[in-house]
Scaffold this active site. Structure first.
Site, PDB file in Angstrom:
ATOM      1  N   ARG A  29       9.351   1.919  -2.827  1.00 20.38           N
ATOM      2  CA  ARG A  29       9.067   0.491  -3.048  1.00 20.38           C
ATOM      3  C   ARG A  29      10.363  -0.322  -3.127  1.00 20.38           C
ATOM      4  O   ARG A  29      10.428  -1.440  -2.654  1.00 20.38           O
ATOM      5  CB  ARG A  29       8.225   0.327  -4.325  1.00 20.38           C
ATOM      6  CG  ARG A  29       7.661  -1.062  -4.530  1.00 20.38           C
ATOM      7  CD  ARG A  29       6.548  -1.076  -5.563  1.00 20.38           C
ATOM      8  NE  ARG A  29       5.413  -0.276  -5.123  1.00 20.38           N
ATOM      9  CZ  ARG A  29       5.121   0.937  -5.609  1.00 20.38           C
ATOM     10  NH1 ARG A  29       5.835   1.479  -6.592  1.00 20.38           N
ATOM     11  NH2 ARG A  29       4.106   1.606  -5.119  1.00 20.38           N
ATOM     12  N   GLY A  68       1.345   6.400 -12.208  1.00 17.00           N
ATOM     13  CA  GLY A  68       0.767   7.260 -11.164  1.00 17.00           C
ATOM     14  C   GLY A  68       1.349   8.674 -11.160  1.00 17.00           C
ATOM     15  O   GLY A  68       1.397   9.345 -12.190  1.00 17.00           O
ATOM     16  N   TYR A  69       1.811   9.091  -9.990  1.00 18.91           N
ATOM     17  CA  TYR A  69       2.295  10.461  -9.805  1.00 18.91           C
ATOM     18  C   TYR A  69       3.753  10.653 -10.237  1.00 18.91           C
ATOM     19  O   TYR A  69       4.330  11.721 -10.005  1.00 18.91           O
ATOM     20  CB  TYR A  69       2.143  10.866  -8.332  1.00 18.91           C
ATOM     21  CG  TYR A  69       0.709  10.881  -7.834  1.00 18.91           C
ATOM     22  CD1 TYR A  69      -0.090  12.010  -7.996  1.00 18.91           C
ATOM     23  CD2 TYR A  69       0.152   9.772  -7.213  1.00 18.91           C
ATOM     24  CE1 TYR A  69      -1.406  12.032  -7.548  1.00 18.91           C
ATOM     25  CE2 TYR A  69      -1.173   9.773  -6.763  1.00 18.91           C
ATOM     26  CZ  TYR A  69      -1.937  10.907  -6.926  1.00 18.91           C
ATOM     27  OH  TYR A  69      -3.241  10.929  -6.487  1.00 18.91           O
ATOM     28  N   ASP A  99       0.870  -1.167   0.000  1.00 21.36           N
ATOM     29  CA  ASP A  99       0.000   0.000   0.000  1.00 21.36           C
ATOM     30  C   ASP A  99       0.909   1.220   0.000  1.00 21.36           C
ATOM     31  O   ASP A  99       1.850   1.296   0.788  1.00 21.36           O
ATOM     32  CB  ASP A  99      -0.959   0.037   1.187  1.00 21.36           C
ATOM     33  CG  ASP A  99      -2.090   1.026   0.898  1.00 21.36           C
ATOM     34  OD1 ASP A  99      -2.914   0.739   0.020  1.00 21.36           O
ATOM     35  OD2 ASP A  99      -2.113   2.114   1.520  1.00 21.36           O
ATOM     36  N   SER A 100       0.645   2.122  -0.902  1.00 20.20           N
ATOM     37  CA  SER A 100       1.587   3.211  -1.077  1.00 20.20           C
ATOM     38  C   SER A 100       0.860   4.495  -1.441  1.00 20.20           C
ATOM     39  O   SER A 100      -0.342   4.489  -1.697  1.00 20.20           O
ATOM     40  CB  SER A 100       2.594   2.831  -2.164  1.00 20.20           C
ATOM     41  OG  SER A 100       1.924   2.286  -3.283  1.00 20.20           O
TER      42      SER A 100
HETATM   43  P1  ITT Z   1      -3.552  -1.993  -5.443  1.00 20.15           P
HETATM   44  O1  ITT Z   1      -4.205  -1.494  -4.173  1.00 20.15           O
HETATM   45  O2  ITT Z   1      -4.423  -2.909  -6.216  1.00 20.15           O
HETATM   46  O3  ITT Z   1      -2.169  -2.505  -5.200  1.00 20.15           O
HETATM   47  P2  ITT Z   1      -3.635   0.816  -6.154  1.00 20.15           P
HETATM   48  O4  ITT Z   1      -3.180   1.590  -7.346  1.00 20.15           O
HETATM   49  O5  ITT Z   1      -5.063   0.990  -5.704  1.00 20.15           O
HETATM   50  O6  ITT Z   1      -3.328  -0.728  -6.439  1.00 20.15           O
HETATM   51  P3  ITT Z   1      -2.753   1.881  -3.630  1.00 20.15           P
HETATM   52  O7  ITT Z   1      -4.080   1.720  -2.989  1.00 20.15           O
HETATM   53  O8  ITT Z   1      -1.540   1.475  -2.840  1.00 20.15           O
HETATM   54  O9  ITT Z   1      -2.637   1.078  -4.987  1.00 20.15           O
HETATM   55  O10 ITT Z   1      -2.625   3.374  -4.101  1.00 20.15           O
HETATM   56  C1  ITT Z   1      -1.393   3.869  -4.414  1.00 20.15           C
HETATM   57  C2  ITT Z   1      -1.517   5.021  -5.389  1.00 20.15           C
HETATM   58  O11 ITT Z   1      -0.444   5.921  -5.087  1.00 20.15           O
HETATM   59  C3  ITT Z   1      -1.302   4.546  -6.804  1.00 20.15           C
HETATM   60  O12 ITT Z   1      -2.493   4.301  -7.479  1.00 20.15           O
HETATM   61  C4  ITT Z   1      -0.510   5.695  -7.402  1.00 20.15           C
HETATM   62  O13 ITT Z   1      -1.394   6.672  -7.869  1.00 20.15           O
HETATM   63  C5  ITT Z   1       0.260   6.259  -6.233  1.00 20.15           C
HETATM   64  N1  ITT Z   1       1.622   5.666  -6.183  1.00 20.15           N
HETATM   65  C6  ITT Z   1       2.090   4.695  -5.344  1.00 20.15           C
HETATM   66  N2  ITT Z   1       3.359   4.385  -5.639  1.00 20.15           N
HETATM   67  C7  ITT Z   1       3.695   5.148  -6.693  1.00 20.15           C
HETATM   68  C8  ITT Z   1       4.856   5.262  -7.463  1.00 20.15           C
HETATM   69  O14 ITT Z   1       5.916   4.500  -7.259  1.00 20.15           O
HETATM   70  N3  ITT Z   1       4.844   6.154  -8.453  1.00 20.15           N
HETATM   71  C9  ITT Z   1       3.777   6.931  -8.703  1.00 20.15           C
HETATM   72  N4  ITT Z   1       2.628   6.866  -8.038  1.00 20.15           N
HETATM   73  C10 ITT Z   1       2.579   5.987  -7.022  1.00 20.15           C
END
Ligand code: ITT
Length: 201
Positions: free
Chosen positions: A181, A150-151, A70-71
């Protein structure tokens, strides 16, 4: 050797995790490939709680070794937003623009931010291993670069090896070497090695 089930629907994370954990020499399959259907409600208030919720949800259905990440992006000027809401902050396709808009006109010294990654791994017997990693930087004034997900294009990394580049401009190797990560998974890999040694010994 038993495979690891990765509880994610995010293709960007999957790609990174397979690369970062390649030395484990274990097959990493997705939760869908492992037969998990349905959605997981991430209703925790911390990254750590949400990682555990995801890993346990898939473990309960599959009984395998399940890993979850979770990130999110934590922005100082926005009091920690989007944080655990990173995946749900504004509509898909508008998240980066929303952040840029909220930080419009904010000077560089106030644009500090970090990414967090919380890892949770549940074993068939219910044992749990956890790890966290952080990566520091600041929010760019516009999107730069196409790599990652993502971002990434709005996060200017300030850590050695990647300093000054957005994660969108960094190569995958450069990002993994300093990213939240990369760090959380390397800590996890070490804990896993010790855990397995203890079990065998
Ligand atoms: P899962 O829960 O299915 O793993 P998710 O995309 O919903 O996928 P999260 O709930 O952990 O994952 O949300 C993390 C969001 O934060 C992710 O969708 C990205 O927008 C952002 N994020 C996390 N790590 C990132 C990275 O390394 N680079 C860019 N954006 C990141």
């Amino acid at each position: 050797m038993e495979k690891i089930i990765f509880a994610t629907g995010n293709a960007g994370k999957l790609k990174e995790i397979r690369e970062i954990l390649k030395d484990l020499n274990r097959e990493i399959v997705t939760m869908r490939e492992a037969g998990f259907e349905g959605e997981i409600e991430e209703n925790g208030t911390t990254f750590r709680e949400n990682a555990e919720i995801k890993a346990k949800a898939v473990w309960e259905k599959t009984g395998g070794i399940v890993l979850a990440d979770d990130s999110g992006l934590v922005i100082d000027y926005l009091n920690g937003e989007p944080g655990v809401y990173s995946a749900r902050y504004a509509e898909p396709g508008k998240r980066k623009a929303t952040v840029l808009e909220k930080l419009k006109g904010v000077p560089e010294e106030k644009r500090g931010a970090h990414f967090t990654s919380a890892i949770c791994c549940v074993f068939p017997n219910g044992d749990v291993l956890e790890a966290e990693g952080y990566c520091y930087g600041r929010i760019a004034e516009e999107c730069r670069g196409e790599s990652g997900f993502g971002y990434d294009p709005i996060f200017i990394c300030t850590e050695e090896g990647c300093a000054g580049k957005t994660f969108g401009e960094a190569t995958a190797e450069e990002k993994d070497a300093v990213s939240h990560r990369g760090k959380s998974l390397r800590i996890f890999a070490e804990k896993l090695e010790n855990y397995l040694k203890d079990k065998e010994g």
